[in-house]
Design a protein around this motif. Structure first.
Motif, PDB file in Angstrom:
ATOM      1  N   LEU A 134       0.821  -1.207   0.000  1.00 51.73           N
ATOM      2  CA  LEU A 134       0.000   0.000   0.000  1.00 51.73           C
ATOM      3  C   LEU A 134       0.855   1.258   0.000  1.00 51.73           C
ATOM      4  O   LEU A 134       0.537   2.235  -0.691  1.00 51.73           O
ATOM      5  CB  LEU A 134      -0.950  -0.008   1.195  1.00 51.73           C
ATOM      6  CG  LEU A 134      -2.052  -1.056   1.142  1.00 51.73           C
ATOM      7  CD1 LEU A 134      -2.841  -1.082   2.441  1.00 51.73           C
ATOM      8  CD2 LEU A 134      -2.976  -0.800  -0.036  1.00 51.73           C
ATOM      9  N   LEU A 135       1.928   1.236   0.772  1.00 50.80           N
ATOM     10  CA  LEU A 135       2.834   2.395   0.772  1.00 50.80           C
ATOM     11  C   LEU A 135       3.460   2.592  -0.602  1.00 50.80           C
ATOM     12  O   LEU A 135       3.521   3.716  -1.117  1.00 50.80           O
ATOM     13  CB  LEU A 135       3.928   2.225   1.827  1.00 50.80           C
ATOM     14  CG  LEU A 135       3.492   2.396   3.277  1.00 50.80           C
ATOM     15  CD1 LEU A 135       4.633   2.023   4.217  1.00 50.80           C
ATOM     16  CD2 LEU A 135       3.026   3.805   3.546  1.00 50.80           C
TER      17      LEU A 135
ATOM     18  N   LEU B  12       3.970   5.635  -5.421  1.00 45.75           N
ATOM     19  CA  LEU B  12       4.031   5.628  -6.881  1.00 45.75           C
ATOM     20  C   LEU B  12       2.967   6.560  -7.468  1.00 45.75           C
ATOM     21  O   LEU B  12       3.233   7.311  -8.403  1.00 45.75           O
ATOM     22  CB  LEU B  12       3.850   4.203  -7.417  1.00 45.75           C
ATOM     23  CG  LEU B  12       4.003   4.015  -8.919  1.00 45.75           C
ATOM     24  CD1 LEU B  12       5.399   4.442  -9.389  1.00 45.75           C
ATOM     25  CD2 LEU B  12       3.752   2.557  -9.297  1.00 45.75           C
ATOM     26  N   TYR B  13       1.775   6.522  -6.881  1.00 49.09           N
ATOM     27  CA  TYR B  13       0.724   7.428  -7.366  1.00 49.09           C
ATOM     28  C   TYR B  13       1.112   8.888  -7.107  1.00 49.09           C
ATOM     29  O   TYR B  13       0.971   9.744  -7.981  1.00 49.09           O
ATOM     30  CB  TYR B  13      -0.617   7.109  -6.705  1.00 49.09           C
ATOM     31  CG  TYR B  13      -1.710   8.010  -7.211  1.00 49.09           C
ATOM     32  CD1 TYR B  13      -2.265   7.799  -8.469  1.00 49.09           C
ATOM     33  CD2 TYR B  13      -2.169   9.080  -6.459  1.00 49.09           C
ATOM     34  CE1 TYR B  13      -3.253   8.632  -8.964  1.00 49.09           C
ATOM     35  CE2 TYR B  13      -3.149   9.921  -6.945  1.00 49.09           C
ATOM     36  CZ  TYR B  13      -3.688   9.698  -8.197  1.00 49.09           C
ATOM     37  OH  TYR B  13      -4.651  10.536  -8.682  1.00 49.09           O
TER      38      TYR B  13
ATOM     39  N   ARG C 200       0.475   2.167 -14.495  1.00 45.33           N
ATOM     40  CA  ARG C 200       1.662   1.594 -13.832  1.00 45.33           C
ATOM     41  C   ARG C 200       1.273   1.017 -12.475  1.00 45.33           C
ATOM     42  O   ARG C 200       1.746  -0.049 -12.084  1.00 45.33           O
ATOM     43  CB  ARG C 200       2.740   2.671 -13.679  1.00 45.33           C
ATOM     44  CG  ARG C 200       3.997   2.136 -13.000  1.00 45.33           C
ATOM     45  CD  ARG C 200       5.043   3.183 -12.893  1.00 45.33           C
ATOM     46  NE  ARG C 200       5.642   3.340 -14.218  1.00 45.33           N
ATOM     47  CZ  ARG C 200       6.624   4.174 -14.483  1.00 45.33           C
ATOM     48  NH1 ARG C 200       7.110   4.945 -13.546  1.00 45.33           N
ATOM     49  NH2 ARG C 200       7.123   4.248 -15.696  1.00 45.33           N
ATOM     50  N   ILE C 201       0.401   1.710 -11.763  1.00 47.74           N
ATOM     51  CA  ILE C 201      -0.052   1.229 -10.456  1.00 47.74           C
ATOM     52  C   ILE C 201      -0.854  -0.053 -10.613  1.00 47.74           C
ATOM     53  O   ILE C 201      -0.703  -0.997  -9.823  1.00 47.74           O
ATOM     54  CB  ILE C 201      -0.861   2.323  -9.735  1.00 47.74           C
ATOM     55  CG1 ILE C 201       0.067   3.492  -9.384  1.00 47.74           C
ATOM     56  CG2 ILE C 201      -1.554   1.776  -8.491  1.00 47.74           C
ATOM     57  CD1 ILE C 201      -0.638   4.751  -8.998  1.00 47.74           C
TER      58      ILE C 201
END
Length: 114
Positions: free
Chosen positions: A40-41, A46-47, A55-56
């Motif tokens: 989640l981190l 990344l977002y 990509r996510i």
């Protein structure tokens, strides 16, 4: 640079918290460790850094498939320990089996698996 240090400190704090909680209760330590906190981190960072939802999505799919060999580790490792295989050998064999599993998943993904 501050952002990088923050990410490192937060990640280290989570690992530290899991190990400290596990000293008191293996059940609660296992619960904390089993949460997809790092995933989640990583997804959140990344977002925040790219905003690239494709990509996510690929990262999330990759995490799903690569969790499967990891689950094998958590079955094989305690099984070997309970069969009186030494800690080092149990860890090494379980890690080797996990690596083979990772290799298999990567091979299958290159052959067209989602």
């Amino acid at each position: 640079m501050v952002y990088t240090i923050f990410k490192l400190c937060l990640s280290a704090a989570i690992v530290y918290a899991v190990s400290e909680v596990a000293k008191r209760s293996t059940l609660w330590g296992a619960l904390l460790a089993s949460l997809p906190t790092m995933s989640l981190l990583a997804i959140g960072w990344l977002y925040y850094e790219t905003g690239d939802v494709e990509r996510i999505a690929r990262l999330s799919t990759g995490i799903f498939w690569l969790v499967l060999p990891t689950l094998g580790f958590f079955l094989l490792f305690p099984l070997l320990l309970r069969r009186s295989v030494s800690f080092g050998w149990s860890l090494g064999l379980a890690l080797a089996a996990t690596a083979v599993g990772y290799g298999l998943i990567v091979f299958l993904q290159r052959k067209g698996m989602p």
